[in-house]
Structure formats: structure tokens, C-alpha cells
Design a protein around this motif. Structure first.
Motif, PDB file in Angstrom:
ATOM      1  N   ASP A  40      22.179  39.072 -38.082  1.00  0.00           N
ATOM      2  CA  ASP A  40      21.243  39.006 -36.957  1.00  0.00           C
ATOM      3  C   ASP A  40      19.813  39.280 -37.415  1.00  0.00           C
ATOM      4  O   ASP A  40      18.869  38.656 -36.937  1.00  0.00           O
ATOM      5  CB  ASP A  40      21.647  39.982 -35.863  1.00  0.00           C
ATOM      6  N   ALA A  41      19.628  40.201 -38.341  1.00  0.00           N
ATOM      7  CA  ALA A  41      18.291  40.465 -38.886  1.00  0.00           C
ATOM      8  C   ALA A  41      17.755  39.228 -39.600  1.00  0.00           C
ATOM      9  O   ALA A  41      16.578  38.880 -39.470  1.00  0.00           O
ATOM     10  CB  ALA A  41      18.329  41.658 -39.839  1.00  0.00           C
ATOM     11  N   ILE A  44      16.685  36.650 -36.923  1.00  0.00           N
ATOM     12  CA  ILE A  44      15.401  36.998 -36.316  1.00  0.00           C
ATOM     13  C   ILE A  44      14.261  36.788 -37.305  1.00  0.00           C
ATOM     14  O   ILE A  44      13.226  36.200 -36.971  1.00  0.00           O
ATOM     15  CB  ILE A  44      15.431  38.452 -35.815  1.00  0.00           C
ATOM     16  N   GLY A  45      14.450  37.223 -38.533  1.00  0.00           N
ATOM     17  CA  GLY A  45      13.391  37.107 -39.538  1.00  0.00           C
ATOM     18  C   GLY A  45      13.088  35.686 -39.951  1.00  0.00           C
ATOM     19  O   GLY A  45      11.956  35.358 -40.291  1.00  0.00           O
ATOM     20  N   SER A  47      13.552  32.975 -37.994  1.00  0.00           N
ATOM     21  CA  SER A  47      13.269  32.113 -36.848  1.00  0.00           C
ATOM     22  C   SER A  47      11.781  31.877 -36.686  1.00  0.00           C
ATOM     23  O   SER A  47      10.976  32.800 -36.836  1.00  0.00           O
ATOM     24  CB  SER A  47      13.819  32.733 -35.566  1.00  0.00           C
ATOM     25  N   GLU A  48      11.444  30.646 -36.353  1.00  0.00           N
ATOM     26  CA  GLU A  48      10.042  30.306 -36.101  1.00  0.00           C
ATOM     27  C   GLU A  48       9.533  31.036 -34.859  1.00  0.00           C
ATOM     28  O   GLU A  48       8.403  31.507 -34.816  1.00  0.00           O
ATOM     29  CB  GLU A  48       9.901  28.795 -35.923  1.00  0.00           C
ATOM     30  N   HIS A  49      10.385  31.121 -33.845  1.00  0.00           N
ATOM     31  CA  HIS A  49      10.066  31.844 -32.614  1.00  0.00           C
ATOM     32  C   HIS A  49      11.104  32.939 -32.467  1.00  0.00           C
ATOM     33  O   HIS A  49      12.269  32.653 -32.171  1.00  0.00           O
ATOM     34  CB  HIS A  49      10.095  30.913 -31.412  1.00  0.00           C
ATOM     35  N   CYS A  50      10.714  34.185 -32.676  1.00  0.00           N
ATOM     36  CA  CYS A  50      11.709  35.252 -32.757  1.00  0.00           C
ATOM     37  C   CYS A  50      12.285  35.663 -31.404  1.00  0.00           C
ATOM     38  O   CYS A  50      13.375  36.211 -31.359  1.00  0.00           O
ATOM     39  CB  CYS A  50      11.149  36.457 -33.491  1.00  0.00           C
ATOM     40  N   GLN A  51      11.604  35.402 -30.289  1.00  0.00           N
ATOM     41  CA  GLN A  51      12.112  35.860 -28.998  1.00  0.00           C
ATOM     42  C   GLN A  51      13.505  35.307 -28.678  1.00  0.00           C
ATOM     43  O   GLN A  51      14.395  36.089 -28.324  1.00  0.00           O
ATOM     44  CB  GLN A  51      11.135  35.526 -27.881  1.00  0.00           C
ATOM     45  N   ALA A  53      15.753  34.344 -30.756  1.00  0.00           N
ATOM     46  CA  ALA A  53      16.667  34.936 -31.736  1.00  0.00           C
ATOM     47  C   ALA A  53      17.001  36.376 -31.365  1.00  0.00           C
ATOM     48  O   ALA A  53      18.137  36.817 -31.502  1.00  0.00           O
ATOM     49  CB  ALA A  53      16.062  34.866 -33.137  1.00  0.00           C
ATOM     50  N   VAL A  54      16.010  37.111 -30.885  1.00  0.00           N
ATOM     51  CA  VAL A  54      16.243  38.498 -30.456  1.00  0.00           C
ATOM     52  C   VAL A  54      17.208  38.520 -29.274  1.00  0.00           C
ATOM     53  O   VAL A  54      18.146  39.307 -29.244  1.00  0.00           O
ATOM     54  CB  VAL A  54      14.926  39.205 -30.111  1.00  0.00           C
TER      55      VAL A  54
END
Length: 64
Positions: A40-41, A44-45, A47-51, A53-54
Motif C-alpha cells: 500500500d505504501a 501511494i508513493g 501514484s500520480e494522484h495519491c488521494q 490511492a490513499v
């Protein structure tokens, strides 16, 4: 290619790193040791858009 992972203060991981990664990496360990947290880290790291992914990581945490 990702060559190094540094994780701090994410879920149960206070601090950790893995260096010299190869093109194929296999995470092995008992249940509850943090394999999914590492994935998961990475999600998130990387991803172009982290929201989104979070939100995806949080949804997976609630079901696990």
C-alpha cells in the motif's frame, strides 16, 4: 524501476527501508507482519494522484 523503498510512520511501520531491489521482488512472511502495508505504501508513493490511492489503501485496511 523502483530501486529503493523508504517507509516512515505508515500503519505499524515506524521506519524501514529496502535497498538494491531487483525487477522481481517477493514479500514473504507470516500474517500481520506488514507485507500489505509495504504494498500500500508503494501504491501511494508511486501514484500520480495519491488521494485515490490513499482511499484504496484505507478501504483495504478496513476489510482486513
Amino acid at each position: 524501476m523502483i530501486q529503493r523503498i523508504d517507509i516512515q510512520n505508515f500503519r505499524a511501520i515506524d521506519s524501514g527501508s529496502v535497498a538494491d531491489l531487483t525487477p522481481l521482488v517477493v514479500l514473504v512472511g507470516p500474517n500481520g507482519c506488514g507485507k500489505s502495508s509495504v504494498l500500500d505504501a508503494l501504491l501511494i508513493g508511486a501514484s500520480e494522484h495519491c488521494q485515490p490511492a490513499v482511499f484504496s489503501a484505507l478501504a483495504r485496511q478496513d476489510t482486513g
